[in-house]
Write a protein that holds these residues in place. Structure first.
Motif, PDB file in Angstrom:
ATOM      1  N   ASP A 362     -18.857 -39.026  23.848  1.00  0.00           N
ATOM      2  CA  ASP A 362     -18.439 -37.780  23.533  1.00  0.00           C
ATOM      3  C   ASP A 362     -17.796 -37.106  24.949  1.00  0.00           C
ATOM      4  OD1 ASP A 362     -21.072 -37.726  24.353  1.00  0.00           O
ATOM      5  OD2 ASP A 362     -21.465 -35.696  23.526  1.00  0.00           O
ATOM      6  N   ARG A 363     -18.638 -37.457  25.938  1.00  0.00           N
ATOM      7  CA  ARG A 363     -18.401 -36.977  27.350  1.00  0.00           C
ATOM      8  C   ARG A 363     -16.927 -37.986  28.071  1.00  0.00           C
ATOM      9  NH1 ARG A 363     -20.702 -34.614  31.840  1.00  0.00           N
ATOM     10  NH2 ARG A 363     -19.148 -34.668  33.508  1.00  0.00           N
ATOM     11  N   HIS A 364     -17.237 -39.168  27.712  1.00  0.00           N
ATOM     12  CA  HIS A 364     -16.088 -39.869  27.938  1.00  0.00           C
ATOM     13  C   HIS A 364     -14.615 -39.532  27.467  1.00  0.00           C
ATOM     14  CE1 HIS A 364     -13.352 -43.578  28.764  1.00  0.00           C
ATOM     15  NE2 HIS A 364     -13.081 -43.702  27.425  1.00  0.00           N
ATOM     16  N   LEU A 365     -14.625 -38.855  26.184  1.00  0.00           N
ATOM     17  CA  LEU A 365     -13.340 -38.449  25.549  1.00  0.00           C
ATOM     18  C   LEU A 365     -13.113 -37.150  26.183  1.00  0.00           C
ATOM     19  CD1 LEU A 365     -14.152 -38.977  21.659  1.00  0.00           C
ATOM     20  CD2 LEU A 365     -12.608 -40.064  23.101  1.00  0.00           C
ATOM     21  N   VAL A 366     -13.794 -36.387  26.614  1.00  0.00           N
ATOM     22  CA  VAL A 366     -13.542 -35.091  27.347  1.00  0.00           C
ATOM     23  C   VAL A 366     -12.903 -35.494  28.786  1.00  0.00           C
ATOM     24  CG1 VAL A 366     -14.382 -32.863  28.276  1.00  0.00           C
ATOM     25  CG2 VAL A 366     -15.416 -33.670  26.049  1.00  0.00           C
ATOM     26  N   GLU A 367     -13.802 -36.366  29.316  1.00  0.00           N
ATOM     27  CA  GLU A 367     -13.272 -36.954  30.690  1.00  0.00           C
ATOM     28  C   GLU A 367     -11.876 -37.486  30.574  1.00  0.00           C
ATOM     29  OE1 GLU A 367     -14.737 -37.117  33.891  1.00  0.00           O
ATOM     30  OE2 GLU A 367     -16.381 -35.810  33.253  1.00  0.00           O
ATOM     31  N   THR A 368     -11.530 -38.212  29.618  1.00  0.00           N
ATOM     32  CA  THR A 368     -10.265 -38.852  29.405  1.00  0.00           C
ATOM     33  C   THR A 368      -9.109 -37.864  29.284  1.00  0.00           C
ATOM     34  OG1 THR A 368     -11.204 -40.666  28.340  1.00  0.00           O
ATOM     35  CG2 THR A 368      -8.957 -40.571  28.185  1.00  0.00           C
ATOM     36  N   ALA A 369      -9.461 -36.756  28.522  1.00  0.00           N
ATOM     37  CA  ALA A 369      -8.665 -35.625  28.303  1.00  0.00           C
ATOM     38  C   ALA A 369      -8.226 -34.784  29.607  1.00  0.00           C
ATOM     39  CB  ALA A 369      -9.148 -34.682  27.306  1.00  0.00           C
ATOM     40  N   ALA A 370      -9.370 -34.763  30.436  1.00  0.00           N
ATOM     41  CA  ALA A 370      -9.211 -34.191  31.714  1.00  0.00           C
ATOM     42  C   ALA A 370      -8.351 -34.915  32.592  1.00  0.00           C
ATOM     43  CB  ALA A 370     -10.632 -33.940  32.202  1.00  0.00           C
ATOM     44  N   VAL A 371      -8.373 -36.045  32.625  1.00  0.00           N
ATOM     45  CA  VAL A 371      -7.763 -37.065  33.268  1.00  0.00           C
ATOM     46  C   VAL A 371      -6.209 -37.107  32.866  1.00  0.00           C
ATOM     47  CG1 VAL A 371      -7.195 -39.404  34.297  1.00  0.00           C
ATOM     48  CG2 VAL A 371      -9.559 -38.583  34.062  1.00  0.00           C
ATOM     49  N   ALA A 372      -6.231 -37.190  31.539  1.00  0.00           N
ATOM     50  CA  ALA A 372      -4.739 -37.058  30.835  1.00  0.00           C
ATOM     51  C   ALA A 372      -3.887 -35.673  31.418  1.00  0.00           C
ATOM     52  CB  ALA A 372      -4.852 -37.294  29.613  1.00  0.00           C
ATOM     53  N   ALA A 373      -4.782 -34.656  31.527  1.00  0.00           N
ATOM     54  CA  ALA A 373      -3.979 -33.358  32.147  1.00  0.00           C
ATOM     55  C   ALA A 373      -3.229 -33.757  33.414  1.00  0.00           C
ATOM     56  CB  ALA A 373      -5.027 -32.458  32.171  1.00  0.00           C
ATOM     57  N   GLU A 374      -3.570 -34.611  33.918  1.00  0.00           N
ATOM     58  CA  GLU A 374      -2.969 -35.042  35.502  1.00  0.00           C
ATOM     59  C   GLU A 374      -1.748 -35.732  35.178  1.00  0.00           C
ATOM     60  OE1 GLU A 374      -5.569 -36.733  38.239  1.00  0.00           O
ATOM     61  OE2 GLU A 374      -7.321 -35.440  37.586  1.00  0.00           O
ATOM     62  N   LEU A 375      -1.418 -36.247  34.085  1.00  0.00           N
ATOM     63  CA  LEU A 375      -0.436 -37.274  33.778  1.00  0.00           C
ATOM     64  C   LEU A 375       0.618 -36.866  32.793  1.00  0.00           C
ATOM     65  CD1 LEU A 375      -2.742 -40.380  33.508  1.00  0.00           C
ATOM     66  CD2 LEU A 375      -1.907 -39.512  35.391  1.00  0.00           C
ATOM     67  N   THR A 376       0.481 -35.510  32.468  1.00  0.00           N
ATOM     68  CA  THR A 376       1.472 -34.939  31.353  1.00  0.00           C
ATOM     69  C   THR A 376       2.893 -34.910  31.926  1.00  0.00           C
ATOM     70  OG1 THR A 376       1.000 -32.665  32.003  1.00  0.00           O
ATOM     71  CG2 THR A 376      -0.147 -33.554  30.172  1.00  0.00           C
ATOM     72  N   ARG A 377       3.152 -34.774  33.075  1.00  0.00           N
ATOM     73  CA  ARG A 377       4.608 -34.919  33.519  1.00  0.00           C
ATOM     74  C   ARG A 377       5.303 -36.226  33.250  1.00  0.00           C
ATOM     75  NH1 ARG A 377       3.796 -30.735  34.136  1.00  0.00           N
ATOM     76  NH2 ARG A 377       3.825 -29.381  36.130  1.00  0.00           N
ATOM     77  N   ARG A 378       4.577 -37.209  32.877  1.00  0.00           N
ATOM     78  CA  ARG A 378       5.041 -38.728  32.961  1.00  0.00           C
ATOM     79  C   ARG A 378       5.581 -38.772  31.317  1.00  0.00           C
ATOM     80  NH1 ARG A 378       0.899 -42.618  35.208  1.00  0.00           N
ATOM     81  NH2 ARG A 378       0.173 -41.750  37.257  1.00  0.00           N
ATOM     82  N   VAL A 379       5.142 -38.193  30.327  1.00  0.00           N
ATOM     83  CA  VAL A 379       5.372 -38.396  29.027  1.00  0.00           C
ATOM     84  C   VAL A 379       6.245 -37.214  28.408  1.00  0.00           C
ATOM     85  CG1 VAL A 379       3.273 -39.567  28.668  1.00  0.00           C
ATOM     86  CG2 VAL A 379       3.281 -37.183  28.206  1.00  0.00           C
ATOM     87  N   ARG A 380       6.986 -37.693  27.332  1.00  0.00           N
ATOM     88  CA  ARG A 380       7.733 -36.771  26.410  1.00  0.00           C
ATOM     89  C   ARG A 380       6.962 -35.784  25.717  1.00  0.00           C
ATOM     90  NH1 ARG A 380      12.397 -38.982  25.630  1.00  0.00           N
ATOM     91  NH2 ARG A 380      13.259 -38.660  27.401  1.00  0.00           N
ATOM     92  N   ARG A 381       5.598 -35.901  25.435  1.00  0.00           N
ATOM     93  CA  ARG A 381       5.036 -34.973  24.446  1.00  0.00           C
ATOM     94  C   ARG A 381       3.584 -34.650  25.053  1.00  0.00           C
ATOM     95  NH1 ARG A 381       6.656 -33.770  19.462  1.00  0.00           N
ATOM     96  NH2 ARG A 381       4.875 -32.458  19.370  1.00  0.00           N
ATOM     97  N   PRO A 382       3.545 -34.021  26.138  1.00  0.00           N
ATOM     98  CA  PRO A 382       2.166 -33.773  26.865  1.00  0.00           C
ATOM     99  C   PRO A 382       0.941 -33.405  25.824  1.00  0.00           C
ATOM    100  CG  PRO A 382       3.779 -32.464  27.808  1.00  0.00           C
ATOM    101  CD  PRO A 382       4.635 -33.071  26.727  1.00  0.00           C
TER     102      PRO A 382
END
Lengths: 716, 112
Positions: A362-382
């Motif tokens: 569960d925490r890994h999933l939340v952590e992954t979303a938190a990191v993904a928030a730093e990468l949203t500019r790279r994708v079409r659909r943040p």
């Protein structure tokens, strides 16, 4: 003192002894006689020799020592002296707590950072971690200082659980250690008579969560108690009168916590809990326990499927980055998380098998979303990146392949969230294929056409899917543990992505919805300025009808921003000198203004009597600015993507007035905008502008425009 | 005793591991490394930007093996790691003077 004083000595712990005397002259000789037999027996001894006054001085100077001294218990000797010591130490603690507690707090934060979260680590520290046994001693000390209540029975029970595990760990490892390392988990599980290591870790995790949550609340209580007397702290005016500062509609900051605004009733608004979550995650403040309790009691369940605003607030929550960790914990503790996402139950506190993993699933999933928030500019659909990141391992804990099982679960979650069919397909593809790039990069030759064909097939030949998987692979690895996303691994995967990209057809700009022309506009004849408004799925739809003139779009965007209307989507088009702009807007606070008021302001702005720019600058200063991950604005140019136009796409942090800032750049540069599409995905905005081809722009002009757009979007 | 060290392409690791297991190799050490050989310096395009790659990611494998089995293990490794393209890597063998198993203190070939 310590564990021995509390009658809970660890099997391989130290003997924590203090020899108290009354100014005895030959105390050294007495001490030798007491200590030597203990040393000779091979027991570990932590010892001191002090008078009552010396002990009090130590307790006054050192918060950690004071904490240990609270647990003194007479083992042998003069009862009267022991009573005097206890009394003196208790009095000292109560009178000095205000000065000592900040030091204790700092020390706990430092230790907590080193040891991590006991609840979420695959190798938890039972004592020093956040939610470890030390935190319970701190809670007892807060109660002893009369700054909070005694720890609740639930916390005491959790403490007992952790002590049992620690004792078993000492017995099986035959040494003094508080970290439940992987190799000791099976012996400890057997020692405690449990069925599996998962049961062991789940019980540790459950106990540590209870403790960590109570501890956080305890410290907040202390802070507001001490802070309000000092008149300092967030949300306080400095004169003792607390100030409520607005965060989002119906949500305010009050004494350093996120609370409901006055008169707001959760039973009127199903989306309110999500707005509170966003406010907490973006402000970095905790949700007040009272507010959480009101939410639990009175919240409206979200309908199935979720209404559109629920989804966009949820995505905006995920986009907040690190701030979501505490918010998810608070929602988990209150039971709301599993109500919104019932599928979360299956991975709650679920330990991981792979040794690279630091956290429970569960925490890994939340952590992954938190990191993904730093990468949203790279994708079409943040939005889809963030949802996919949160769900990518949701299939773990079952008996089958977690990617396949996860894809199915992600399908039902996203259907409930109200995503469209194509979006659901993209998220399930992400969950199903989240290991595709890392696995293939390490097993197949990236330059082999067969490898490229394999990837292209799995992603439906779509470059946007490739971008999502690439960002997800990075977020997943970075959230797993330190060193997993090495430059080496990044390079190997980028190499594969590069080969596949080259084989797919070139990129086209983001468009997610067809342009629509509302019936109401068709009936309008002539070029008179008209503004209409009606409710839509996201809030309100504003339609502007006018004769075209340079800079009109930026005037409209400015007036909307001035009226605190957040632009969610926009379709802007010019046909034969006639402009039809459709904006889907959401008021930042309360109700939207009357359309006639918007029209009047727009007329004044065009006439030059209303200075939108100046007014906006003043207004923006007053806005609550989220402390989100800082990602620079990205500007992408496309040629031939649309007939007879040059297209520029701007990916930026969504903020009030963004469209105004961007359109002002075109106005200033003297470049016409034929049409524009604005899309908001949670916290990210993607604005696409179609420019006339006769203004075919040289590389140099493009670079200058790019720079101006970036500066305009990123300017504070 | 010999130490066999190999630098190979990352995606060949699985094949090499399987081949070594078939030859009775019980343990190996793998590291992520970067470097270059004769193909030094090529350009790549990533996210629209062209950039020079000085170091190419590779995997380094280390295997401890008895002297008499070293030749067969090297052959199997080379066979498994080969693609025929530039950058397939290198394998070398060195003499090992002393070997100790940490847990038991066993020394020499017993520690293999």
């Amino acid at each position: 003192m310590g564990g021995l004083g509390r009658r809970e000595p660890a099997p391989y712990g130290d003997l924590d002894l203090i020899l108290v005397h009354d100014e005895l002259a030959d105390i050294t000789a007495v001490a030798d006689e007491v200590w030597y037999p203990i040393w000779d027996s091979g027991l570990r001894l932590d010892h001191s020799v002090r008078t009552v006054e010396q002990s009090v001085r130590v307790a006054q100077a050192d918060a950690i020592a004071a904490l240990g001294l609270l647990d003194v218990r007479r083992i042998a000797g003069d009862q009267e002296l022991a009573d005097r010591l206890r009394h003196a130490l208790a009095t000292t603690w109560r009178s000095k707590a205000r000065r000592l507690l900040p030091l204790l707090r700092e020390e706990r934060i430092r230790r907590g950072k080193l040891a991590g979260d006991t609840a979420y680590l695959v190798e938890p520290d039972l004592k020093e971690g956040r939610g470890g046994t030390r935190d319970v001693l701190v809670l007892q000390a807060l109660a002893a200082a009369q700054l909070s209540d005694q720890p609740s029975p639930a916390v005491e029970a959790a403490y007992g659980t952790l002590l049992d595990v620690r004792d078993a760990l000492h017995r099986t490892s035959k040494r003094r250690t508080d970290v439940l390392v992987r190799q000791e988990q099976i012996p400890v599980m057997r020692e405690l008579g449990l069925q599996s290591e998962d049961d062991l870790l789940r019980s540790v995790s459950g106990a540590a969560r209870t403790i960590a949550f109570a501890t956080a609340a305890g410290w907040r209580g202390v802070e507001s108690e001490l802070g309000s007397r000092r008149g300092a702290g967030t949300g306080s005016s400095g004169r003792g009168k607390p100030v409520r500062s607005p965060l989002l509609d119906g949500v305010v900051a009050h004494e350093g916590e996120v609370t409901l605004a006055r008169g707001v009733d959760p039973s009127d608004d199903a989306v309110l809990p999500l707005r509170i979550a966003v406010a907490a995650a973006e402000s970095g403040l905790a949700i007040s326990p009272a507010t959480m309790a009101v939410l639990v009691d009175r919240h409206q369940p979200l309908p199935d499927p979720w209404p559109r605003p629920a989804r966009s607030w949820f995505v905006r929550l995920l986009a907040a980055g690190r701030g979501i960790v505490d918010v998810f914990e608070a929602f988990d503790q209150s039971g709301l998380l599993c109500e919104y996402l019932p599928e979360w139950k299956r991975i709650r506190a679920l330990p991981q098998r792979h040794p690279a993993h630091l956290y429970t699933v569960d925490r890994h999933l939340v952590e992954t979303a938190a990191v993904a928030a730093e990468l949203t500019r790279r994708v079409r659909r943040p939005d889809l990146l963030l949802i996919g990141a949160l769900l990518h391992d949701i299939g773990k804990g079952g008996r089958h392949d977690h990617c396949l099982e996860g894809a199915e679960i992600a399908g039902s979650v996203t259907r409930r969230m109200g995503l469209e069919i194509a979006e659901i397909a993209t998220v399930t593809m992400m969950v199903d294929q989240h290991l595709l790039l890392p696995h293939t990069a390490l097993r197949r030759d990236p330059s082999d056409p067969a490898t490229i064909r394999l990837i292209a097939n799995r992603i439906g030949d779509r470059l946007d899917h490739l971008g999502l998987l690439h960002a997800l692979a990075e977020a997943d690895a970075r959230a797993t543990g330190p060193g997993v996303w090495s430059p080496w691994r990044a390079h190997v995967i980028a190499d594969l992505v590069g080969h596949v990209t080259a084989a797919l057809s070139p990129d086209v700009p983001t468009t997610t919805r067809p342009a629509k022309v509302p019936e109401s506009v068709d009936q309008w004849k002539g070029s008179a300025l008209r503004v209409g408004m009606r409710p839509d799925l996201d809030g309100f739809e504003v339609v502007v009808n006018a004769a075209d003139q340079t800079g009109l779009l930026s005037q409209i965007a400015g007036v909307l921003a001035l009226h605190q209307l957040e632009i969610r989507h926009a379709t802007v088009s010019t046909v034969n000198g006639h402009v039809r702009d459709i904006f889907s807007v959401r008021p930042l606070f309360g109700r939207p203004p009357e359309p006639s008021l918007l029209a009047a302001d727009l007329r004044s702005s065009i006439a030059g009597t209303l200075h939108v720019a100046e007014r906006l600058i003043a207004r923006e200063r007053a806005y609550f600015r989220a402390s989100r991950v800082v990602q620079p604005t990205e500007v992408i140019w496309y040629d031939g993507a649309a007939t007879q136009a040059t297209v520029v796409e701007v990916r930026a942090d969504d903020r009030a007035g963004l469209l105004y800032r961007l359109t002002s750049v075109f106005e200033e540069a003297g470049v016409d905008v034929i049409s524009a599409r604005v899309e908001t995905f949670g916290a990210d905005a993607i604005d696409v502008f179609y420019l006339p081809t006769q203004a075919t722009l040289s590389g140099q002009v493009r670079r200058r425009l790019s720079q101006m757009l970036q500066t305009a979007a990123d300017r504070p | 005793m010999r130490l066999v060290t190999a630098i190979i392409k990352p995606f060949k690791l699985e094949d090499v591991k399987t081949a070594l297991e078939l030859h009775g190799v019980e343990g190996l050490t793998v590291s992520e490394v970067q470097g270059y050989g004769r193909q030094r310096g090529h350009t790549e395009v990533y996210r629209g930007a062209e950039y020079q790659v000085d170091f190419v990611p590779k995997v380094k494998i280390e295997v401890l093996i008895s002297a008499e089995r070293a030749a067969a293990v090297v052959d199997a490794l080379v066979e498994a790691a080969r693609t025929g393209q530039i950058g397939d890597g290198k394998v070398w063998v060195t003499d090992v003077e002393q070997l100790v198993r940490v847990r038991t203190g066993e020394r020499g070939p017993d520690a293999l």
